[in-house]
Scaffold this motif. Structure first.
Motif, short mmCIF file in Angstrom:
data_model
loop_
_atom_site.label_atom_id
_atom_site.label_comp_id
_atom_site.label_asym_id
_atom_site.label_seq_id
_atom_site.Cartn_x
_atom_site.Cartn_y
_atom_site.Cartn_z
N GLY A 1 7.68 74.69 -0.07
CA GLY A 1 8.86 74.53 -0.22
C GLY A 1 9.45 73.62 -0.50
O GLY A 1 8.91 72.22 0.50
N ILE A 2 10.85 72.82 -1.09
CA ILE A 2 11.20 71.87 -1.26
C ILE A 2 12.07 71.09 1.03
O ILE A 2 12.50 72.27 1.48
CB ILE A 2 12.62 71.41 -1.45
N ILE A 3 12.06 70.60 1.68
CA ILE A 3 12.53 69.99 2.57
C ILE A 3 13.54 68.43 2.57
O ILE A 3 13.12 67.33 1.76
CB ILE A 3 11.36 69.85 3.74
N THR A 4 14.58 69.38 3.68
CA THR A 4 14.73 67.38 3.57
C THR A 4 15.57 67.30 5.46
O THR A 4 14.36 68.44 5.91
CB THR A 4 16.61 67.23 2.96
N HIS A 5 16.23 66.33 5.77
CA HIS A 5 16.17 66.15 6.53
C HIS A 5 17.17 66.83 7.30
O HIS A 5 18.03 67.54 6.63
CB HIS A 5 16.69 64.65 6.90
N ILE B 1 5.99 65.75 6.64
CA ILE B 1 7.08 66.05 7.29
C ILE B 1 7.38 65.38 8.39
O ILE B 1 8.59 64.50 8.77
CB ILE B 1 6.54 67.26 8.25
N LYS B 2 5.85 63.87 8.79
CA LYS B 2 7.12 62.98 9.26
C LYS B 2 8.13 61.99 8.91
O LYS B 2 9.09 61.38 9.16
CB LYS B 2 5.46 62.65 10.33
N SER B 3 7.43 61.78 7.60
CA SER B 3 8.45 61.48 6.78
C SER B 3 9.48 61.67 6.67
O SER B 3 10.74 60.73 6.60
CB SER B 3 7.93 60.66 5.67
N VAL B 4 10.13 62.91 6.43
CA VAL B 4 11.65 63.70 5.71
C VAL B 4 12.23 63.35 7.25
O VAL B 4 13.52 63.08 7.01
CB VAL B 4 11.88 64.82 5.21
N GLY C 1 4.71 77.88 5.45
CA GLY C 1 4.59 77.73 6.63
C GLY C 1 4.61 76.74 7.91
O GLY C 1 4.84 77.17 8.99
N THR C 2 4.01 75.39 7.46
CA THR C 2 3.33 74.46 8.05
C THR C 2 5.54 73.98 8.51
O THR C 2 5.77 73.76 9.57
CB THR C 2 3.25 73.24 7.14
N ALA C 3 6.29 73.81 7.48
CA ALA C 3 7.81 73.39 7.58
C ALA C 3 8.49 74.50 8.31
O ALA C 3 8.91 73.92 9.26
CB ALA C 3 8.30 73.25 6.17
N GLU C 4 7.86 76.24 8.21
CA GLU C 4 8.80 76.75 9.49
C GLU C 4 8.52 76.45 10.74
O GLU C 4 8.89 76.63 11.90
CB GLU C 4 8.67 78.14 8.90
N TYR C 5 7.60 76.20 11.23
CA TYR C 5 6.48 75.83 12.04
C TYR C 5 7.44 74.55 12.44
O TYR C 5 7.72 74.78 13.87
CB TYR C 5 5.66 75.78 11.93
N GLU C 6 7.13 73.54 11.99
CA GLU C 6 8.22 72.27 12.17
C GLU C 6 9.40 72.50 12.70
O GLU C 6 9.77 72.41 13.70
CB GLU C 6 7.71 71.00 11.48
#
Length: 218
Positions: A102-106, A179-182, A195-200
């Motif tokens: 998935g694509i993530i942003t701040h 995730i840390k960078s974004v 899965g990782t993004a949802e958890y965070e």
């Protein structure tokens, strides 16, 4: 969602499979995909509690490392988050789960959806400001995965891109680095395990998964 599904595999080199059985009475080493590692760490804890004489060492480094380490005898089992290539048929693969990219942003980025063409434009450097895709007047920081990461291979394949076409300001290794960078850069964009993004996201990390072509990544 990118409509990219990751096959989460555990690999055992055919010629070394007997050593895995022998090692189960003492120490097992697993290396490879950072997408699989969080799951395997939990599995390892439970296995160790049920088998006090066994110690399981889980290390990340990317799917390519998992494959290479198993072939070289440096790991008993490799963790790989993609399908095997034709040149890797000397390995025995066991499908344990499926994930997606998935694509993530701040979290504070007002953009909630991007088209495939917009993502390609952002990653190729043609779109450099969030204002161009309906967001705030803020420079875009493109975060890309390093060579050897299966998420990079799948991302490039899906968008018919070459890595040389990517105009990235930050290159990271595992999902946690992404995730840390974004979360630390207001204008950042990246792609990681859903899965990782949802958890965070559910545990307060200031990121968010955004939809692609109106489809929400789950």
């Amino acid at each position: 969602m990118l409509r990219i599904f990751i096959r989460l595999l555990l690999l055992i080199y055919v010629l070394a499979s007997a050593s895995v059985v022998q090692a189960s009475g003492g120490r097992l080493t697993l290396t490879g995909s950072s997408t699989i590692a969080p799951l395997i760490l939990e599995v390892a804890k439970r296995f160790e509690s049920q088998h006090p004489g066994v110690r399981i060492n889980v290390q990340t480094g990317g799917s390519s490392r998992g494959i290479n380490d198993v072939r070289l005898g440096l790991a008993d089992i490799g963790m790989v988050s993609r399908a095997l290539k034709a040149s890797e048929k000397d390995l025995s693969a066991y499908l344990i789960a499926r994930d997606g990219i998935g694509i993530i942003t701040h979290k504070n980025n007002p953009v909630r959806n991007l088209t495939g063409d917009q993502i390609v434009g952002i990653y190729s450097g043609k779109i450099r400001n969030w204002e161009e895709v309906g967001g705030s007047n803020l420079p875009i920081t493109v975060i890309n995965k390093a060579e050897g990461r299966s998420t990079l291979e799948l991302f490039l394949q899906h968008f018919s891109l070459r890595n040389s076409q990517i105009n990235a300001q930050v290159v990271i290794g595992d999902n946690q680095q992404g995730i840390k960078s974004v979360s630390a850069i207001a204008g950042a964009i990246g792609y990681v395990s859903i899965g990782t993004a949802e958890y965070e996201e559910n545990h307060g990390t200031p990121i968010k998964l955004i939809s692609m072509e109106g489809e929400i990544p789950t």
